[in-house]
Design a protein around this motif. Structure first.
Motif, PDB file in Angstrom:
ATOM      1  N   ASP A 110     -12.609   5.314   3.127  1.00  0.00           N
ATOM      2  CA  ASP A 110     -12.056   6.403   4.252  1.00  0.00           C
ATOM      3  C   ASP A 110     -11.612   7.420   4.364  1.00  0.00           C
ATOM      4  O   ASP A 110     -11.038   8.312   4.315  1.00  0.00           O
ATOM      5  CB  ASP A 110     -10.542   5.289   4.530  1.00  0.00           C
ATOM      6  N   LYS A 111     -13.139   8.329   4.665  1.00  0.00           N
ATOM      7  CA  LYS A 111     -13.254   9.524   4.296  1.00  0.00           C
ATOM      8  C   LYS A 111     -12.488  10.241   5.501  1.00  0.00           C
ATOM      9  O   LYS A 111     -12.244  10.946   5.677  1.00  0.00           O
ATOM     10  CB  LYS A 111     -14.957   9.502   4.392  1.00  0.00           C
ATOM     11  N   GLU A 112     -12.202   9.560   6.241  1.00  0.00           N
ATOM     12  CA  GLU A 112     -12.324  10.127   7.486  1.00  0.00           C
ATOM     13  C   GLU A 112     -10.613  10.976   7.834  1.00  0.00           C
ATOM     14  O   GLU A 112      -9.981  11.736   7.397  1.00  0.00           O
ATOM     15  CB  GLU A 112     -12.245   9.526   8.754  1.00  0.00           C
ATOM     16  N   ASN A 113      -9.902   9.681   6.719  1.00  0.00           N
ATOM     17  CA  ASN A 113      -8.417   9.801   6.441  1.00  0.00           C
ATOM     18  C   ASN A 113      -7.859  10.289   5.052  1.00  0.00           C
ATOM     19  O   ASN A 113      -7.027  10.184   4.754  1.00  0.00           O
ATOM     20  CB  ASN A 113      -7.813   9.031   6.915  1.00  0.00           C
ATOM     21  N   PHE A 114      -9.292  10.497   4.288  1.00  0.00           N
ATOM     22  CA  PHE A 114      -8.885  10.921   2.568  1.00  0.00           C
ATOM     23  C   PHE A 114      -8.733   9.860   1.784  1.00  0.00           C
ATOM     24  O   PHE A 114      -7.757  10.206   0.778  1.00  0.00           O
ATOM     25  CB  PHE A 114      -8.531  12.093   2.509  1.00  0.00           C
ATOM     26  N   GLY A 115      -9.007   8.433   2.494  1.00  0.00           N
ATOM     27  CA  GLY A 115      -8.338   7.440   1.735  1.00  0.00           C
ATOM     28  C   GLY A 115      -6.886   7.523   1.927  1.00  0.00           C
ATOM     29  O   GLY A 115      -6.388   6.803   0.930  1.00  0.00           O
ATOM     30  N   ARG A 116      -5.710   8.195   3.055  1.00  0.00           N
ATOM     31  CA  ARG A 116      -4.520   8.768   2.750  1.00  0.00           C
ATOM     32  C   ARG A 116      -3.298   7.445   3.626  1.00  0.00           C
ATOM     33  O   ARG A 116      -2.744   8.024   3.164  1.00  0.00           O
ATOM     34  CB  ARG A 116      -3.907   9.915   2.513  1.00  0.00           C
ATOM     35  N   ILE A 117      -4.153   6.800   4.079  1.00  0.00           N
ATOM     36  CA  ILE A 117      -3.374   5.526   5.408  1.00  0.00           C
ATOM     37  C   ILE A 117      -4.171   4.168   4.770  1.00  0.00           C
ATOM     38  O   ILE A 117      -5.193   4.040   4.415  1.00  0.00           O
ATOM     39  CB  ILE A 117      -4.826   6.234   6.413  1.00  0.00           C
ATOM     40  N   PRO A 118      -2.866   3.725   4.724  1.00  0.00           N
ATOM     41  CA  PRO A 118      -3.073   1.989   4.600  1.00  0.00           C
ATOM     42  C   PRO A 118      -3.548   1.467   4.693  1.00  0.00           C
ATOM     43  O   PRO A 118      -3.553   1.702   6.253  1.00  0.00           O
ATOM     44  CB  PRO A 118      -1.200   1.681   4.858  1.00  0.00           C
ATOM     45  N   LEU A 119      -4.448   0.555   4.399  1.00  0.00           N
ATOM     46  CA  LEU A 119      -6.217   0.176   4.927  1.00  0.00           C
ATOM     47  C   LEU A 119      -4.725  -1.595   4.432  1.00  0.00           C
ATOM     48  O   LEU A 119      -4.662  -2.285   4.168  1.00  0.00           O
ATOM     49  CB  LEU A 119      -6.923  -0.326   4.635  1.00  0.00           C
ATOM     50  N   GLU A 120      -5.245  -2.238   6.029  1.00  0.00           N
ATOM     51  CA  GLU A 120      -4.895  -4.183   5.918  1.00  0.00           C
ATOM     52  C   GLU A 120      -6.314  -4.758   4.833  1.00  0.00           C
ATOM     53  O   GLU A 120      -6.681  -4.596   6.224  1.00  0.00           O
ATOM     54  CB  GLU A 120      -4.078  -4.541   6.693  1.00  0.00           C
ATOM     55  N   LEU A 121      -6.179  -4.899   4.222  1.00  0.00           N
ATOM     56  CA  LEU A 121      -7.627  -6.212   4.271  1.00  0.00           C
ATOM     57  C   LEU A 121      -7.284  -6.845   3.106  1.00  0.00           C
ATOM     58  O   LEU A 121      -5.921  -6.676   2.915  1.00  0.00           O
ATOM     59  CB  LEU A 121      -8.225  -4.950   3.448  1.00  0.00           C
ATOM     60  N   SER A 122      -8.272  -7.783   3.204  1.00  0.00           N
ATOM     61  CA  SER A 122      -8.056  -9.203   2.827  1.00  0.00           C
ATOM     62  C   SER A 122      -8.500  -8.416   0.816  1.00  0.00           C
ATOM     63  O   SER A 122      -8.264  -7.783   0.468  1.00  0.00           O
ATOM     64  CB  SER A 122      -8.934 -10.469   2.839  1.00  0.00           C
ATOM     65  N   SER A 123      -7.380  -9.577   0.382  1.00  0.00           N
ATOM     66  CA  SER A 123      -7.762  -9.845  -1.165  1.00  0.00           C
ATOM     67  C   SER A 123      -9.229  -9.681  -1.232  1.00  0.00           C
ATOM     68  O   SER A 123      -9.593  -8.636  -2.227  1.00  0.00           O
ATOM     69  CB  SER A 123      -7.220 -10.925  -1.635  1.00  0.00           C
ATOM     70  N   ALA A 124     -10.273  -9.891  -1.340  1.00  0.00           N
ATOM     71  CA  ALA A 124     -11.308  -9.947  -1.038  1.00  0.00           C
ATOM     72  C   ALA A 124     -12.336  -8.583  -0.733  1.00  0.00           C
ATOM     73  O   ALA A 124     -13.135  -8.234  -1.411  1.00  0.00           O
ATOM     74  CB  ALA A 124     -12.495 -11.075  -0.315  1.00  0.00           C
ATOM     75  N   LEU A 144      -6.403   4.470  -9.897  1.00  0.00           N
ATOM     76  CA  LEU A 144      -6.154   4.229  -8.037  1.00  0.00           C
ATOM     77  C   LEU A 144      -5.792   5.375  -7.024  1.00  0.00           C
ATOM     78  O   LEU A 144      -4.776   6.434  -7.732  1.00  0.00           O
ATOM     79  CB  LEU A 144      -5.524   3.147  -6.897  1.00  0.00           C
ATOM     80  N   HIS A 145      -6.549   5.484  -6.599  1.00  0.00           N
ATOM     81  CA  HIS A 145      -5.836   6.763  -5.492  1.00  0.00           C
ATOM     82  C   HIS A 145      -5.729   6.560  -3.880  1.00  0.00           C
ATOM     83  O   HIS A 145      -5.150   5.892  -3.373  1.00  0.00           O
ATOM     84  CB  HIS A 145      -7.501   7.263  -4.859  1.00  0.00           C
ATOM     85  N   GLY A 146      -4.637   7.564  -3.797  1.00  0.00           N
ATOM     86  CA  GLY A 146      -4.008   7.774  -2.633  1.00  0.00           C
ATOM     87  C   GLY A 146      -2.952   6.585  -2.131  1.00  0.00           C
ATOM     88  O   GLY A 146      -2.105   5.813  -2.244  1.00  0.00           O
ATOM     89  N   ALA A 147      -3.214   6.251  -0.642  1.00  0.00           N
ATOM     90  CA  ALA A 147      -2.562   4.962   0.206  1.00  0.00           C
ATOM     91  C   ALA A 147      -3.264   3.604  -1.582  1.00  0.00           C
ATOM     92  O   ALA A 147      -2.034   3.119  -0.791  1.00  0.00           O
ATOM     93  CB  ALA A 147      -3.186   4.957   1.188  1.00  0.00           C
ATOM     94  N   MET A 148      -4.150   3.549  -1.627  1.00  0.00           N
ATOM     95  CA  MET A 148      -4.730   2.380  -2.597  1.00  0.00           C
ATOM     96  C   MET A 148      -3.439   2.541  -4.013  1.00  0.00           C
ATOM     97  O   MET A 148      -3.132   1.569  -4.136  1.00  0.00           O
ATOM     98  CB  MET A 148      -5.576   2.691  -2.975  1.00  0.00           C
ATOM     99  N   ALA A 149      -3.155   3.846  -4.361  1.00  0.00           N
ATOM    100  CA  ALA A 149      -2.385   3.801  -5.129  1.00  0.00           C
ATOM    101  C   ALA A 149      -1.370   3.765  -5.256  1.00  0.00           C
ATOM    102  O   ALA A 149      -0.353   2.650  -5.703  1.00  0.00           O
ATOM    103  CB  ALA A 149      -3.033   5.047  -6.169  1.00  0.00           C
TER     104      ALA A 149
END
Length: 251
Positions: free
Chosen positions: A64-78, A107-112
Motif C-alpha cells: 500500500d504505497k499510497e499510505n506508506f504501509g501505515r494504515i491497517p488492512l483487513e486481509l485474510s491469512s492467505a 516487519l514495517h508500519g501497520a503490519m508491525a
C-alpha cells in the motif's frame, strides 16, 4: 549491561539519507517493494550495506504505497502470507544478484503494529517467513507478541527498542496520536537511550519508569535531522563503553 548494541534503521524508502545513515548503523531494514521501494532502490541499498559492512534485513510491509504501509488492512491469512512471501522472494532475488543474502526480517508500519498487538497475526506473519527460510532471524518489537510468536516457531529473534518513541506503562509503544509519543528533541532522545542502555529502563509517557530490555535500537531516517541524530546516538553508545555491532553479522 550488555557489551554491545545494534543500531538499525529503515532504509530504501526514498528519503535520500541512506548513504549517510549507513555510517552510523549496523543493520539496515530495506523496503521490499510493498510500502516503498523497487528493484533499483533495493539494489542500491544492498550495495551500500555491503560497502559499509551493515547487515541486510528485509523490511516487508503492507502492499500500500499510497499510505506508506501505515494504515491497517483487513486481509485474510492467505493474503498476509502472500504479501510477505512475494516481497521476500523479490528482495531475495535482488540480494542474490549482488552476491548478498537476507540476514533477518523486520516487519514495517501497520503490519508491525498489528502483529505486535495480536499473537494470531504474528503467527501468520512469521509462519510465512519460516516457510521462506526455516532459520531466518527476526527483529521484533520488545514486550510484544512478535517475540513470543517467533520463539514458538523456533525462529531466533532479537528485540528492539525505539530511539525516538515513548512507551506506555505496559511497556508497549505509545500511539503516535498521543502528545509526547514521539521524542522530537535530541536531548530527550539521548536521555532515553542512556537510561535504556545503562539501566535497561525507560520513562513512560505518564512519567513512570519501567524495565525494558533490547539488543537493538531503531533509528528513524525519514526526517531532516535523522543523520545528525544517528551520529549522536552512535557516539552516545560508544561513550557508555558499548560496541556498536549488528546482531546478524556473525563475522
Amino acid at each position: 549491561m550488555a557489551n554491545w548494541i545494534d543500531l538499525n534503521a529503515d532504509l530504501g524508502e526514498g528519503t535520500g539519507n541512506d548513504s549517510a545513515m549507513m555510517r552510523y548503523i549496523t543493520s539496515a531494514n530495506i523496503a521490499c517493494g510493498g510500502h516503498a521501494g523497487d528493484e533499483t532502490t533495493m539494489r542500491q541499498s544492498i550495495e551500500l550495506a555491503l560497502e559499509n559492512n551493515v547487515a541486510i534485513g528485509a523490511h516487508p510491509g503492507f502492499e500500500d504505497k499510497e499510505n506508506f504501509g501505515r494504515i491497517p488492512l483487513e486481509l485474510s491469512s492467505a493474503e498476509w502470507r502472500d504479501q510477505i512471501t512475494r516481497q521476500l522472494e523479490l528482495f531475495d532475488g535482488v540480494a542474490r544478484s549482488t552476491g548478498a543474502k537476507i540476514q533477518y526480517v523486520k516487519l514495517h508500519g501497520a503490519m508491525a503494529n498489528m502483529t505486535a498487538a495480536d499473537r494470531n497475526l504474528a503467527n501468520v506473519a512469521y509462519e510465512a517467513v519460516k516457510s521462506f527460510r526455516s532459520n531466518m532471524m527476526i527483529l521484533t518489537i520488545a514486550n510484544s507478541h512478535q517475540g513470543a510468536a517467533a520463539k514458538a516457531l523456533g525462529l531466533e529473534n532479537v528485540e528492539e527498542a525505539f530511539a525516538d518513541r515513548a512507551y506506555t506503562d505496559e511497556g508497549l509503544l505509545a500511539s503516535r496520536s498521543l502528545a509526547g509519543a514521539v521524542l522530537s528533541q535530541e536531548k530527550q532522545v539521548i536521555e532515553h537511550i542512556t537510561r535504556l542502555l545503562s539501566d535497561a529502563k525507560v520513562r513512560t509517557i505518564t512519567g513512570n519508569v519501567i524495565g525494558l530490555n533490547a539488543k537493538s535500537i531503531c533509528l528513524h531516517g525519514d526526517n531532516e535531522h535523522a543523520v545528525a541524530l544517528a551520529k549522536s546516538i552512535n557516539e552516545t553508545v560508544k561513550s557508555l563503553g558499548l560496541d556498536v555491532k549488528s546482531f546478524a553479522n556473525k563475522n
